[in-house]
Design a protein around this motif. Structure first.
Motif, mmCIF file in Angstrom:
data_model
loop_
_atom_site.group_PDB
_atom_site.id
_atom_site.type_symbol
_atom_site.label_atom_id
_atom_site.label_comp_id
_atom_site.label_asym_id
_atom_site.label_seq_id
_atom_site.Cartn_x
_atom_site.Cartn_y
_atom_site.Cartn_z
ATOM 1 N N UNK A 169 -7.707 -4.058 -0.430
ATOM 2 C CA UNK A 169 -6.839 -3.434 0.566
ATOM 3 C C UNK A 169 -6.157 -2.183 0.029
ATOM 4 N N UNK A 170 -6.087 -2.056 -1.283
ATOM 5 C CA UNK A 170 -5.442 -0.895 -1.883
ATOM 6 C C UNK A 170 -3.931 -0.888 -1.689
ATOM 7 N N UNK A 171 -3.342 -2.090 -1.565
ATOM 8 C CA UNK A 171 -1.898 -2.221 -1.364
ATOM 9 C C UNK A 171 -1.232 -2.663 -2.668
ATOM 10 N N UNK A 172 0.021 -2.250 -2.851
ATOM 11 C CA UNK A 172 0.707 -2.595 -4.101
ATOM 12 C C UNK A 172 2.039 -3.311 -3.889
ATOM 13 N N UNK A 173 2.576 -3.302 -2.670
ATOM 14 C CA UNK A 173 3.856 -3.982 -2.429
ATOM 15 C C UNK A 173 3.670 -5.124 -1.440
ATOM 16 N N UNK A 174 4.319 -6.247 -1.738
ATOM 17 C CA UNK A 174 4.153 -7.430 -0.895
ATOM 18 C C UNK A 174 5.447 -8.223 -0.819
ATOM 19 N N UNK A 201 1.137 -4.621 -9.220
ATOM 20 C CA UNK A 201 1.768 -4.622 -7.912
ATOM 21 C C UNK A 201 3.208 -5.101 -7.996
ATOM 22 N N UNK A 202 3.880 -5.122 -6.853
ATOM 23 C CA UNK A 202 5.289 -5.522 -6.826
ATOM 24 C C UNK A 202 5.549 -6.447 -5.639
ATOM 25 N N UNK A 203 6.169 -7.598 -5.910
ATOM 26 C CA UNK A 203 6.621 -8.491 -4.850
ATOM 27 C C UNK A 203 8.073 -8.136 -4.570
ATOM 28 N N UNK A 225 11.891 -7.003 6.482
ATOM 29 C CA UNK A 225 11.772 -5.745 7.225
ATOM 30 C C UNK A 225 12.458 -4.616 6.470
ATOM 31 N N UNK A 226 13.615 -4.895 5.883
ATOM 32 C CA UNK A 226 14.345 -3.879 5.118
ATOM 33 C C UNK A 226 13.571 -3.423 3.894
ATOM 34 N N UNK A 227 12.828 -4.354 3.291
ATOM 35 C CA UNK A 227 12.046 -4.028 2.091
ATOM 36 C C UNK A 227 10.767 -3.272 2.430
ATOM 37 N N UNK A 228 10.305 -3.393 3.683
ATOM 38 C CA UNK A 228 9.127 -2.685 4.181
ATOM 39 C C UNK A 228 7.883 -2.841 3.287
ATOM 40 N N UNK A 229 7.448 -4.067 3.030
ATOM 41 C CA UNK A 229 6.250 -4.278 2.209
ATOM 42 C C UNK A 229 4.979 -3.932 2.979
ATOM 43 N N UNK A 230 3.944 -3.568 2.246
ATOM 44 C CA UNK A 230 2.650 -3.296 2.882
ATOM 45 C C UNK A 230 1.973 -4.590 3.330
ATOM 46 N N UNK A 253 7.969 -5.631 12.710
ATOM 47 C CA UNK A 253 7.321 -5.627 11.391
ATOM 48 C C UNK A 253 5.814 -5.438 11.582
ATOM 49 N N UNK A 254 5.249 -4.479 10.883
ATOM 50 C CA UNK A 254 3.827 -4.155 11.061
ATOM 51 C C UNK A 254 2.977 -4.440 9.823
ATOM 52 N N UNK A 255 3.538 -5.064 8.819
ATOM 53 C CA UNK A 255 2.818 -5.338 7.565
ATOM 54 C C UNK A 255 1.566 -6.185 7.806
ATOM 55 N N UNK A 256 0.610 -6.052 6.894
ATOM 56 C CA UNK A 256 -0.612 -6.857 6.927
ATOM 57 C C UNK A 256 -0.291 -8.298 6.535
ATOM 58 N N UNK A 257 -0.697 -9.263 7.361
ATOM 59 C CA UNK A 257 -0.501 -10.676 7.038
ATOM 60 C C UNK A 257 -1.666 -11.202 6.204
#
Length: 384
Positions: A169-174, A201-203, A225-230, A253-257
Motif C-alpha cells: 500500500x505504500x503507507x507508513x502511518x497507522x 512505519x509509525x502507529x 481522526x485527530x491523528x489522521x492515519x493513512x 474518517x477516510x483512512x484505509x481499513x
C-alpha cells in the motif's frame, strides 16, 4: 485365487478389530459401526456464523467419505456441541463428547478464547483435538501434545498486514483499535504494531475497547481522526468491525481499513454497508480461486447449502479431512495412535498445502482479500 481372497478377508477383519472404540462409552465402542468425532463451536450467539460454517464443512466431508465407503467400511459421524463462545460451556461440551458420546477425537474449538480454555483437556484426556480456526499463538503449547491447529496464527496475520501496509500500500502511518478482552484481537494488534514500527512505519494511535458487546466507539475514533492515519487496523470479528467502520465513516474518517480473518462473514457487508467498501483483510482462502481443490469444494458446498463457503467452512473441511486421514493412517481410534499419525500428516487441499510444524500448528499461505460492494476480490497471496 482362493488363498488371496482368504488373505483379503483376514486383513479386513484385522482392520475392523484394530479400529476399536472411541473412548469408554459403548455407543462408540468396538462393536460400533460408526467412528465418532466431536465438534465444538458457537452454533448460537454473536459468533454463530463461524460455528455453523465449521459444522457444515465437517458434515460435507463426512458425507463424501461415507459415500465413498467410509474408513475401512465404518461410517464417520461428527457430533457437534454448541459452546456459545463461552469457556465454561465449552468445557462442559468437551466432557460430554468424551465421557458420554465416546468420541475418539475433537474438531474444535472455533474461536481462540474458548479453544485456549479447553486445549489442556485434550492432553489430560488423551483425546486428539484440532482447531480449524483458533489463531491465538499459544493454543497448542498450552494444550500439550494432543492439541493441533489447522490454520495460521494471529501473530502471522499481524506481521503480514504490517508488511502489506508498507510494501504493497505504500503507507507508513497507522492507528490500531482492538478488543482488549480478546486474545485474538490483542495478538494481531501487538504483532502489527511491532512489525510496522520495526519496518520504519509509525502507529500513531494504539487504542482499545474492553468488550465485544460495546457499540459506541466515538471516543476512540475522535482521537484517531485527530491523528489522521493513512491506515486503521481493526483486528476483531465482523459484527464489531461493521459497527466501527460505519461510525468512522459517519465521522468523516477516510483512512484505509485493514483487518484479520475474523472479518470473514456474509454479515460484514450487511452490518457495515458501504463503510467497508475497499476494506482489506487477510484470509485463509479465496472462494473464486481457480485451483481444482477449491472449485470442487465450492461447487459441492454450494450445492448442499445454497451459499458460498466462507473460510471457516473451508478450514473445517480441510482440518476434518486431515483428522480423518490420521485416523485412517493409524488404523485405530486410540487417542495416542491418532496423535502420532496427525503429527506426520501433510495434505494439499482447499486452503493450500497443510503440514504441521514442531508446535503442531499448520504452516500455510494466506490470501489478501479486498471488499468490492457485496463481492470479494483476491488482491494477493502471501507465503509464510
Amino acid at each position: 485365487m482362493k488363498k488371496k481372497l482368504l488373505c483379503g478377508i483376514l486383513a479386513s477383519a484385522m482392520a475392523f478389530s484394530v479400529l476399536a472404540g472411541c473412548g469408554g462409552n459403548s455407543e462408540g465402542g468396538a462393536d460400533s459401526e460408526v467412528i465418532k468425532i466431536g465438534g465444538i463451536g458457537p452454533l448460537s450467539g454473536p459468533n454463530s456464523t463461524y460455528g455453523i460454517s465449521v459444522k457444515e464443512g465437517a458434515d460435507l466431508l463426512a458425507e463424501e467419505i461415507n459415500a465413498a465407503g467410509g474408513i475401512n467400511g465404518k461410517k464417520v459421524e461428527f457430533i457437534f456441541e454448541d459452546d456459545q463462545s463461552d469457556n465454561t460451556v465449552a468445557a462442559s461440551a468437551f466432557n460430554k463428547l468424551v465421557d458420554k458420546d465416546g468420541v475418539c477425537a475433537i474438531l474444535g474449538g472455533v474461536t481462540s478464547g474458548t479453544t485456549l480454555a479447553i486445549a489442556p483437556n485434550s492432553t489430560n484426556k488423551k483425546i486428539p483435538m484440532i482447531t480449524p480456526t483458533g489463531t491465538e499463538p499459544t493454543i497448542t503449547n498450552v494444550g500439550g501434545d494432543f492439541m493441533f491447529r489447522g490454520c495460521f496464527v494471529d501473530s502471522f496475520q499481524g506481521e503480514i498486514l504490517a508488511k502489506y501496509t508498507k510494501e504493497k500500500l505504500g503507507k507508513t502511518t497507522a492507528a490500531v483499535l482492538y478488543n482488549s478482552s480478546s486474545d485474538y484481537s490483542k495478538g494481531i494488534a501487538n504483532a502489527y504494531k511491532e512489525t510496522l514500527e520495526k519496518n520504519g512505519g509509525q502507529v500513531v494511535e494504539f487504542l482499545s475497547y474492553s468488550s465485544d458487546k460495546e457499540t459506541d466507539f466515538k471516543a476512540q475514533l475522535t482521537k484517531i481522526k485527530s491523528a489522521n492515519p493513512e491506515v486503521i487496523v481493526l483486528p476483531d470479528y465482523y459484527n464489531v468491525v461493521g459497527l466501527i467502520a460505519k461510525q468512522a465513516r459517519d465521522m468523516g474518517i477516510t483512512s484505509q481499513f485493514l483487518g484479520g480473518d475474523g472479518w470473514e462473514s456474509e454479515e460484514l457487508t450487511k452490518i457495515g454497508g458501504t463503510a467497508v467498501d475497499s476494506a482489506i483483510y487477510i484470509n485463509h482462502y479465496y472462494a473464486e480461486d481457480t485451483d481444482e481443490n477449491v472449485k470442487s469444494f465450492v461447487d459441492s458446498y454450494t450445492k448442499k447449502y445454497n451459499k458460498t463457503p466462507d473460510c471457516f467452512a473451508a478450514l473445517s473441511y480441510d482440518t476434518a479431512k486431515i483428522l480423518v486421514k490420521a485416523i485412517e493412517k493409524a488404523n485405530s481410534t486410540d487417542g495416542t495412535a491418532i496423535r502420532d499419525a496427525l503429527a506426520g500428516m501433510e495434505i494439499n487441499s482447499v486452503t493450500g498445502n497443510i503440514k504441521f510444524n514442531e508446535e503442531r500448528s499448520a504452516v500455510k499461505s494466506a490470501a489478501i482479500i479486498k471488499i468490492n460492494g457485496d463481492k470479494k476480490e483476491l488482491n494477493d497471496k502471501v507465503n509464510p
